[in-house]
Design an enzyme around this catalytic site. Structure first.
Site, PDB file in Angstrom:
ATOM      1  N   GLU A   1      33.672  13.413   6.032  1.00 28.79           N
ATOM      2  CA  GLU A   1      33.530  13.122   5.030  1.00 28.79           C
ATOM      3  C   GLU A   1      34.308  11.810   4.865  1.00 28.79           C
ATOM      4  O   GLU A   1      35.177  11.454   5.259  1.00 28.79           O
ATOM      5  CB  GLU A   1      34.181  14.064   3.923  1.00 28.79           C
ATOM      6  CG  GLU A   1      33.745  14.079   2.244  1.00 28.79           C
ATOM      7  CD  GLU A   1      34.580  15.050   1.404  1.00 28.79           C
ATOM      8  OE1 GLU A   1      33.869  16.032   1.510  1.00 28.79           O
ATOM      9  OE2 GLU A   1      35.618  14.561   0.778  1.00 28.79           O
TER      10      GLU A   1
ATOM     11  N   GLU B   1      33.335  19.014 -11.512  1.00 24.75           N
ATOM     12  CA  GLU B   1      32.676  18.704  -9.490  1.00 24.75           C
ATOM     13  C   GLU B   1      31.422  19.972  -9.904  1.00 24.75           C
ATOM     14  O   GLU B   1      31.877  21.002  -9.975  1.00 24.75           O
ATOM     15  CB  GLU B   1      33.911  18.993  -8.918  1.00 24.75           C
ATOM     16  CG  GLU B   1      33.738  19.017  -7.691  1.00 24.75           C
ATOM     17  CD  GLU B   1      34.423  19.273  -6.552  1.00 24.75           C
ATOM     18  OE1 GLU B   1      34.349  19.327  -5.337  1.00 24.75           O
ATOM     19  OE2 GLU B   1      35.381  20.234  -7.093  1.00 24.75           O
TER      20      GLU B   1
ATOM     21  N   ASP C   1       0.684  -0.923  -0.110  1.00 24.86           N
ATOM     22  CA  ASP C   1       0.265  -0.099   0.323  1.00 24.86           C
ATOM     23  C   ASP C   1       0.649   1.217  -0.194  1.00 24.86           C
ATOM     24  O   ASP C   1       1.907   1.497   1.142  1.00 24.86           O
ATOM     25  CB  ASP C   1      -0.724   0.439   1.437  1.00 24.86           C
ATOM     26  CG  ASP C   1      -1.360   1.445   1.171  1.00 24.86           C
ATOM     27  OD1 ASP C   1      -1.969   2.220   0.496  1.00 24.86           O
ATOM     28  OD2 ASP C   1      -1.804   0.926   2.153  1.00 24.86           O
TER      29      ASP C   1
ATOM     30  N   GLU D   1      36.109  16.822   8.407  1.00 21.10           N
ATOM     31  CA  GLU D   1      35.848  18.494   7.487  1.00 21.10           C
ATOM     32  C   GLU D   1      36.326  19.520   8.166  1.00 21.10           C
ATOM     33  O   GLU D   1      36.192  18.896   9.912  1.00 21.10           O
ATOM     34  CB  GLU D   1      34.008  17.979   7.266  1.00 21.10           C
ATOM     35  CG  GLU D   1      34.035  17.438   5.385  1.00 21.10           C
ATOM     36  CD  GLU D   1      34.614  18.756   4.675  1.00 21.10           C
ATOM     37  OE1 GLU D   1      34.938  20.064   5.260  1.00 21.10           O
ATOM     38  OE2 GLU D   1      35.266  18.486   3.440  1.00 21.10           O
TER      39      GLU D   1
ATOM     40  N   GLU E   1      30.290  13.578  -2.568  1.00 21.57           N
ATOM     41  CA  GLU E   1      31.231  13.912  -1.967  1.00 21.57           C
ATOM     42  C   GLU E   1      30.263  14.235  -0.514  1.00 21.57           C
ATOM     43  O   GLU E   1      30.222  15.313  -0.079  1.00 21.57           O
ATOM     44  CB  GLU E   1      31.848  14.954  -1.498  1.00 21.57           C
ATOM     45  CG  GLU E   1      33.436  14.294  -3.047  1.00 21.57           C
ATOM     46  CD  GLU E   1      34.357  15.493  -3.198  1.00 21.57           C
ATOM     47  OE1 GLU E   1      34.004  16.268  -2.258  1.00 21.57           O
ATOM     48  OE2 GLU E   1      35.594  15.297  -3.810  1.00 21.57           O
TER      49      GLU E   1
ATOM     50  N   GLU F   1      28.879  14.409   3.387  1.00 16.71           N
ATOM     51  CA  GLU F   1      29.680  15.493   4.298  1.00 16.71           C
ATOM     52  C   GLU F   1      28.487  14.995   5.366  1.00 16.71           C
ATOM     53  O   GLU F   1      27.340  15.001   4.929  1.00 16.71           O
ATOM     54  CB  GLU F   1      29.504  16.546   4.494  1.00 16.71           C
ATOM     55  CG  GLU F   1      30.909  17.152   3.086  1.00 16.71           C
ATOM     56  CD  GLU F   1      31.502  18.553   2.631  1.00 16.71           C
ATOM     57  OE1 GLU F   1      32.245  19.217   3.069  1.00 16.71           O
ATOM     58  OE2 GLU F   1      30.047  19.758   3.066  1.00 16.71           O
TER      59      GLU F   1
ATOM     60  N   ARG G   1      37.506  26.974  -6.055  1.00 13.83           N
ATOM     61  CA  ARG G   1      36.282  26.414  -5.531  1.00 13.83           C
ATOM     62  C   ARG G   1      35.828  27.638  -4.968  1.00 13.83           C
ATOM     63  O   ARG G   1      34.353  27.497  -4.342  1.00 13.83           O
ATOM     64  CB  ARG G   1      37.337  25.797  -3.734  1.00 13.83           C
ATOM     65  CG  ARG G   1      37.737  24.380  -4.427  1.00 13.83           C
ATOM     66  CD  ARG G   1      38.534  24.324  -3.185  1.00 13.83           C
ATOM     67  NE  ARG G   1      39.703  23.243  -4.133  1.00 13.83           N
ATOM     68  CZ  ARG G   1      39.531  21.507  -3.457  1.00 13.83           C
ATOM     69  NH1 ARG G   1      38.021  21.955  -3.573  1.00 13.83           N
ATOM     70  NH2 ARG G   1      40.599  20.768  -4.585  1.00 13.83           N
TER      71      ARG G   1
ATOM     72  N   HIS H   1      29.254  17.534  -3.258  1.00 11.71           N
ATOM     73  CA  HIS H   1      29.750  17.742  -4.302  1.00 11.71           C
ATOM     74  C   HIS H   1      29.825  16.428  -4.863  1.00 11.71           C
ATOM     75  O   HIS H   1      29.806  14.885  -4.797  1.00 11.71           O
ATOM     76  CB  HIS H   1      31.890  18.034  -4.485  1.00 11.71           C
ATOM     77  CG  HIS H   1      31.851  19.305  -3.981  1.00 11.71           C
ATOM     78  ND1 HIS H   1      32.938  19.683  -2.826  1.00 11.71           N
ATOM     79  CD2 HIS H   1      30.305  20.096  -3.066  1.00 11.71           C
ATOM     80  CE1 HIS H   1      32.505  20.461  -2.199  1.00 11.71           C
ATOM     81  NE2 HIS H   1      31.146  21.397  -2.510  1.00 11.71           N
TER      82      HIS H   1
ATOM     83  N   ARG I   1      29.141  21.383  -7.315  1.00 11.71           N
ATOM     84  CA  ARG I   1      29.558  21.774  -5.796  1.00 11.71           C
ATOM     85  C   ARG I   1      27.755  22.432  -5.382  1.00 11.71           C
ATOM     86  O   ARG I   1      27.583  21.889  -3.812  1.00 11.71           O
ATOM     87  CB  ARG I   1      30.089  23.598  -6.235  1.00 11.71           C
ATOM     88  CG  ARG I   1      31.659  22.723  -6.807  1.00 11.71           C
ATOM     89  CD  ARG I   1      32.965  23.298  -6.195  1.00 11.71           C
ATOM     90  NE  ARG I   1      33.155  24.517  -5.278  1.00 11.71           N
ATOM     91  CZ  ARG I   1      33.698  23.314  -4.090  1.00 11.71           C
ATOM     92  NH1 ARG I   1      34.606  22.579  -4.762  1.00 11.71           N
ATOM     93  NH2 ARG I   1      33.587  23.937  -3.347  1.00 11.71           N
TER      94      ARG I   1
END
Length: 441
Positions: free
Chosen positions: A186, A320, A51, A179, A124, A126, A303, A235, A322
């Site tokens: 991480e 990447e 259900d 981290e 990645e 965290e 970054r 990321h 982010r």
């Protein structure tokens, strides 16, 4: 049947007597049921009825009769519980159920395959680990910082235990570290084909929470559990392959195909945030002053941009992305990101808003001159962007209406809470409403 041989915590082999059948709801939260191990073949071949009327993001009473069919390639045994787990697909009236997130991603992968592409993604995620104390006063079990090894990192053994259990569920741990935030961690695991990586994210969160529980700790993937502390990001490292060749590899950098893929994501970035950052709390992380990106831009090794191109050698070209966070439903997030990138390839979109310097340090005039726009400031704004974006809407397929309806109610409930507490809509503080709704989920 792809059975993974595991051992119990005492080291003795233990054949599971029960199997968890797992799918996820609109939020990416695992749901399902357990069956005796003797019914496993039935779950694979015929499916198990259930259900679905009360599953978040499904269609209420209209979904009372659904069928779960197990995907035998995902079978794994849980070493600390003595059970097995398997992912699968949801069906209704003999057809794939339109709001099944795993089914949505499967359709996306089939579209990519028609274009000759296979997507690989490495996440990645965290998370924070807190001491249990029965209140919302969040006690940190360590005072460690970024990459601290011994002196301040008191839960490194918990990280190691998580990593030791991960292979039993099909994950290959690669790097473990503390981290930036106190009690923030991480554990990166090896990239894989998109559908398997989405499964792996769900398995990883399950493993982290379970092992933390064994040690009397709370693990949370909430994007911003603590005001003034770094948020939890996820990321995503993404590449497309064709006939065993990474087509993101170019001469001295990314290929034209990869650049068009980047152009597609940038073009649809505002709409994508509704899916990659789908909670009210997500936008407490996406603020200036931390590593989370706010500005729609891209660059090599930068970054501060939304999309970064990491240094690579040989076949390792990738981008990447982010801004995503761990509250995202990985199946829906991957489906929308890949379709946005594919749109860029088909339309040969050139990536704009290139930046080599810190975007946060630019003034508004400079950012405007370069063509750098800003991500939505809250979930309400992100949902409006989603409604206006045909490509991202279509990528969600049959889950689109369910997703928007559910998330609009979430946003409206939060706005009502703010009004009742006489708080401004743009408050950056983490409220008790958010902790109650997201901390454990």
């Amino acid at each position: 049947m792809n059975e993974v041989s595991t051992a119990s915590r005492t080291g003795e082999a233990k054949k599971p007597g029960f199997i968890q059948l797992i799918f996820v709801d609109i939020n990416g939260v695992p749901k399902g049921m357990e069956i005796p191990a003797g019914r496993y073949e039935e779950a694979v071949e015929k499916g198990i009825a259930f259900d679905g009327s009360s599953i978040p993001g499904f269609q209420g009473i209209a979904d009372s009769d659904l069928i779960f069919k197990a995907d035998p390639d995902t079978y794994a045994e849980v070493p600390w519980e003595g059970i097995a787990r398997v992912y699968g697909y949801v069906y209704k009236d003999g057809k794939p159920y339109k709001a099944d997130p795993r089914g949505v991603l499967k359709k996306t992968i089939e579209k990519l395959e028609k274009e000759g592409f296979k997507a690989y993604i490495g996440p990645e995620p965290e998370f924070y680990l807190f001491k249990k104390n029965g209140t919302w006063e969040l006690h940190l079990p360590d005072g460690g910082g970024y990459f601290d090894l011994v002196t301040l990192d008191r839960v490194r053994e918990v990280r190691r235990e998580i990593a030791l259990y991960m292979p039993a569920l099909g994950l290959v741990p690669e790097v473990l570290h503390h981290e930036v935030g106190n009690a923030q961690h991480e554990i990166d695991f090896r990239y894989n084909e998109a559908l398997r990586t989405a499964d792996n994210i769900v398995s990883f969160k399950y493993t982290v929470k379970a092992v933390a529980e064994l040690h009397g700790l709370h693990a949370t993937f909430m994007p911003k559990p603590l005001y003034g502390f770094p948020g939890n990001g996820m990321h995503l490292h993404i590449s497309l392959w064709k006939e065993e060749e990474n087509i993101f590899v170019g001469e001295g950098g990314l290929s034209e195909t990869a650049l068009h893929f980047v152009g597609g994501i940038l073009k649809h970035a505002k709409a994508l945030t509704a899916v990659t950052n789908p909670t009210v709390n997500s936008y407490k992380r996406l603020v200036p002053g931390y590593e989370a990106p706010v500005y729609i831009s891209w660059g090599y090794r930068n970054r501060s941009t939304l999309i970064r191109v990491p240094a690579f050698w040989g076949n390792g070209a990738r981008i990447e992305y982010r801004c995503p966070d761990p509250s995202a439903n990985p199946y829906l997030a991957f489906a929308t990101i890949l379709m946005a990138g594919l749109d860029g390839i088909k339309r040969k979109l050139e990536p704009e808003a290139y930046a080599e310097t810190n975007v946060y340090e630019m003034d508004d005039t400079t950012r405007k001159k370069v063509g750098i726009e800003t991500l939505p400031e809250n979930l309400g704004g992100a949902l409006e962007g989603l409604k206006r974006d045909r490509i991202v809407r279509e990528a969600l397929g049959g889950a689109y209406e369910n997703f928007v309806t559910y998330k609009e109610r979430e946003w409206e409930a939060y706005v009502e809470y703010l009004e009742s507490m006489n708080l401004p809509e743009n408050t950056k503080k983490v409220t008790e409403w958010e902790l109650e709704r997201y901390f454990h989920v």
